[in-house]
Motif scaffolding. Structure first.
Motif, mmCIF file in Angstrom:
data_model
loop_
_atom_site.group_PDB
_atom_site.id
_atom_site.type_symbol
_atom_site.label_atom_id
_atom_site.label_comp_id
_atom_site.label_asym_id
_atom_site.label_seq_id
_atom_site.Cartn_x
_atom_site.Cartn_y
_atom_site.Cartn_z
ATOM 1 N N TRP A 126 0.840 -1.209 0.000
ATOM 2 C CA TRP A 126 0.000 0.000 0.000
ATOM 3 C C TRP A 126 0.869 1.251 0.000
ATOM 4 C CZ3 TRP A 126 -4.850 -0.247 -1.268
ATOM 5 C CH2 TRP A 126 -5.565 -1.427 -1.046
ATOM 6 N N LYS A 127 2.029 1.153 0.646
ATOM 7 C CA LYS A 127 2.940 2.297 0.731
ATOM 8 C C LYS A 127 4.053 2.237 -0.316
ATOM 9 C CE LYS A 127 2.264 3.114 5.675
ATOM 10 N NZ LYS A 127 2.932 3.238 7.003
ATOM 11 N N ASN A 128 4.017 1.195 -1.172
ATOM 12 C CA ASN A 128 5.059 1.045 -2.201
ATOM 13 C C ASN A 128 6.455 1.071 -1.566
ATOM 14 O OD1 ASN A 128 3.018 1.043 -4.058
ATOM 15 N ND2 ASN A 128 3.460 3.061 -4.885
ATOM 16 N N THR A 129 6.608 0.395 -0.450
ATOM 17 C CA THR A 129 7.849 0.463 0.309
ATOM 18 C C THR A 129 8.306 -0.929 0.740
ATOM 19 O OG1 THR A 129 7.301 2.678 1.112
ATOM 20 C CG2 THR A 129 8.982 1.471 2.324
ATOM 21 N N VAL A 130 9.608 -1.140 0.668
ATOM 22 C CA VAL A 130 10.219 -2.355 1.197
ATOM 23 C C VAL A 130 11.176 -1.948 2.311
ATOM 24 C CG1 VAL A 130 12.085 -2.380 -0.524
ATOM 25 C CG2 VAL A 130 11.406 -4.506 0.611
ATOM 26 N N TYR A 131 11.279 -2.792 3.325
ATOM 27 C CA TYR A 131 12.084 -2.490 4.504
ATOM 28 C C TYR A 131 13.137 -3.571 4.720
ATOM 29 C CZ TYR A 131 7.960 0.383 5.449
ATOM 30 O OH TYR A 131 6.923 1.276 5.349
ATOM 31 N N LEU A 132 14.201 -3.175 5.411
ATOM 32 C CA LEU A 132 15.184 -4.140 5.889
ATOM 33 C C LEU A 132 15.489 -3.786 7.340
ATOM 34 C CD1 LEU A 132 16.940 -6.587 5.058
ATOM 35 C CD2 LEU A 132 18.821 -4.948 4.730
ATOM 36 N N GLN A 133 14.963 -4.598 8.241
ATOM 37 C CA GLN A 133 15.254 -4.426 9.663
ATOM 38 C C GLN A 133 16.542 -5.185 9.969
ATOM 39 O OE1 GLN A 133 13.587 -2.641 12.155
ATOM 40 N NE2 GLN A 133 15.385 -3.180 13.383
ATOM 41 N N MET A 134 17.527 -4.467 10.481
ATOM 42 C CA MET A 134 18.835 -5.055 10.750
ATOM 43 C C MET A 134 19.116 -4.990 12.242
ATOM 44 S SD MET A 134 20.996 -3.496 7.534
ATOM 45 C CE MET A 134 20.935 -1.829 8.159
ATOM 46 N N ASN A 135 19.214 -6.141 12.870
ATOM 47 C CA ASN A 135 19.517 -6.242 14.298
ATOM 48 C C ASN A 135 20.866 -6.913 14.509
ATOM 49 O OD1 ASN A 135 16.923 -5.173 14.856
ATOM 50 N ND2 ASN A 135 16.022 -7.225 14.853
ATOM 51 N N SER A 136 21.392 -6.767 15.702
ATOM 52 C CA SER A 136 22.677 -7.386 16.068
ATOM 53 C C SER A 136 23.739 -7.095 15.020
ATOM 54 C CB SER A 136 22.493 -8.899 16.247
ATOM 55 O OG SER A 136 21.523 -9.174 17.234
ATOM 56 N N LEU A 137 23.844 -5.851 14.649
ATOM 57 C CA LEU A 137 24.766 -5.477 13.577
ATOM 58 C C LEU A 137 26.215 -5.726 13.969
ATOM 59 C CD1 LEU A 137 22.912 -2.311 12.368
ATOM 60 C CD2 LEU A 137 23.613 -4.190 10.888
ATOM 61 N N LYS A 138 27.015 -6.093 12.972
ATOM 62 C CA LYS A 138 28.425 -6.397 13.142
ATOM 63 C C LYS A 138 29.248 -5.459 12.265
ATOM 64 C CE LYS A 138 27.283 -11.324 13.601
ATOM 65 N NZ LYS A 138 27.534 -12.679 13.042
ATOM 66 N N PRO A 139 30.504 -5.237 12.615
ATOM 67 C CA PRO A 139 31.351 -4.384 11.758
ATOM 68 C C PRO A 139 31.403 -4.876 10.317
ATOM 69 C CG PRO A 139 32.384 -4.696 13.876
ATOM 70 C CD PRO A 139 31.179 -5.583 13.867
ATOM 71 N N GLU A 140 31.327 -6.180 10.107
ATOM 72 C CA GLU A 140 31.376 -6.715 8.738
ATOM 73 C C GLU A 140 30.099 -6.450 7.945
ATOM 74 O OE1 GLU A 140 32.028 -8.363 11.589
ATOM 75 O OE2 GLU A 140 31.337 -10.463 11.489
ATOM 76 N N ASP A 141 29.078 -5.888 8.587
ATOM 77 C CA ASP A 141 27.880 -5.462 7.863
ATOM 78 C C ASP A 141 28.061 -4.079 7.234
ATOM 79 O OD1 ASP A 141 25.942 -6.887 10.525
ATOM 80 O OD2 ASP A 141 26.285 -7.751 8.528
ATOM 81 N N THR A 142 29.161 -3.429 7.517
ATOM 82 C CA THR A 142 29.429 -2.111 6.946
ATOM 83 C C THR A 142 29.506 -2.186 5.427
ATOM 84 O OG1 THR A 142 30.601 -1.323 8.908
ATOM 85 C CG2 THR A 142 31.115 -0.237 6.817
ATOM 86 N N ALA A 143 28.693 -1.380 4.760
ATOM 87 C CA ALA A 143 28.614 -1.402 3.299
ATOM 88 C C ALA A 143 27.633 -0.335 2.839
ATOM 89 C CB ALA A 143 28.146 -2.772 2.803
ATOM 90 N N VAL A 144 27.611 -0.117 1.543
ATOM 91 C CA VAL A 144 26.521 0.637 0.939
ATOM 92 C C VAL A 144 25.418 -0.372 0.606
ATOM 93 C CG1 VAL A 144 25.777 2.093 -0.969
ATOM 94 C CG2 VAL A 144 28.074 2.369 -0.004
ATOM 95 N N TYR A 145 24.224 -0.097 1.056
ATOM 96 C CA TYR A 145 23.089 -0.996 0.847
ATOM 97 C C TYR A 145 22.206 -0.441 -0.267
ATOM 98 C CZ TYR A 145 24.207 -3.782 4.927
ATOM 99 O OH TYR A 145 24.823 -4.627 5.813
ATOM 100 N N TYR A 146 21.875 -1.325 -1.211
ATOM 101 C CA TYR A 146 21.096 -0.954 -2.373
ATOM 102 C C TYR A 146 19.776 -1.710 -2.390
ATOM 103 C CZ TYR A 146 25.497 0.909 -4.206
ATOM 104 O OH TYR A 146 26.663 1.606 -4.385
ATOM 105 N N CYS A 147 18.739 -1.013 -2.759
ATOM 106 C CA CYS A 147 17.436 -1.609 -2.980
ATOM 107 C C CYS A 147 17.287 -1.897 -4.480
ATOM 108 C CB CYS A 147 16.379 -0.608 -2.521
ATOM 109 S SG CYS A 147 14.689 -1.012 -2.922
ATOM 110 N N ALA A 148 16.586 -2.969 -4.817
ATOM 111 C CA ALA A 148 16.377 -3.318 -6.216
ATOM 112 C C ALA A 148 14.978 -3.854 -6.424
ATOM 113 C CB ALA A 148 17.400 -4.353 -6.670
#
Length: 120
Positions: A74-96
């Protein structure tokens, strides 16, 4: 043409949480599979999570149990909930937006990316 705009990135300490959002410009959003990918410095872009139009979800092993992808058609939106983040999760995140699932996802449209940085 579908325009995708990501938001929600930032700097967080290890163990923290962030929620990324990706807003799509077209009402046909609901017919597309959606995905989140990331690219760390010096590395290739990699699959993080995808969600089909019907709601089936797929995750990379490295984020399974920590990240959750969801969509609100309905909102034309996608989400990514990220928990317990780690240093190796560091990046540019892209939606597709595209078709398929997991590493077999075929992107027709990409967002501009949002930076996620996790400090140790």
């Amino acid at each position: 043409q579908v325009q995708l705009v990501e938001s929600g990135g930032g700097l967080v300490q290890a163990g923290g949480s962030l929620r990324l959002s990706c807003a799509a410009s077209r009402r046909t959003f609901g017919s597309y599979a959606m995905g989140w990918f990331r690219q760390a410095p010096g590395k290739e872009r990699e699959f993080v999570a995808t969600i089909r139009s019907g709601g089936s979800t797929y995750y990379a092993d490295s984020v399974k149990g920590r990240f959750t992808i969801s969509r609100d058609n309905w909102k034309n939106t996608v989400y990514l909930q990220m928990n317990s983040l780690k240093p190796e999760d560091t990046a540019v995140y892209y939606c597709a937006a595209g078709s398929g699932a997991a590493a077999g996802f075929s992107a027709a449209y990409w967002g501009q990316g949002t930076q996620v940085s996790v400090s140790s």
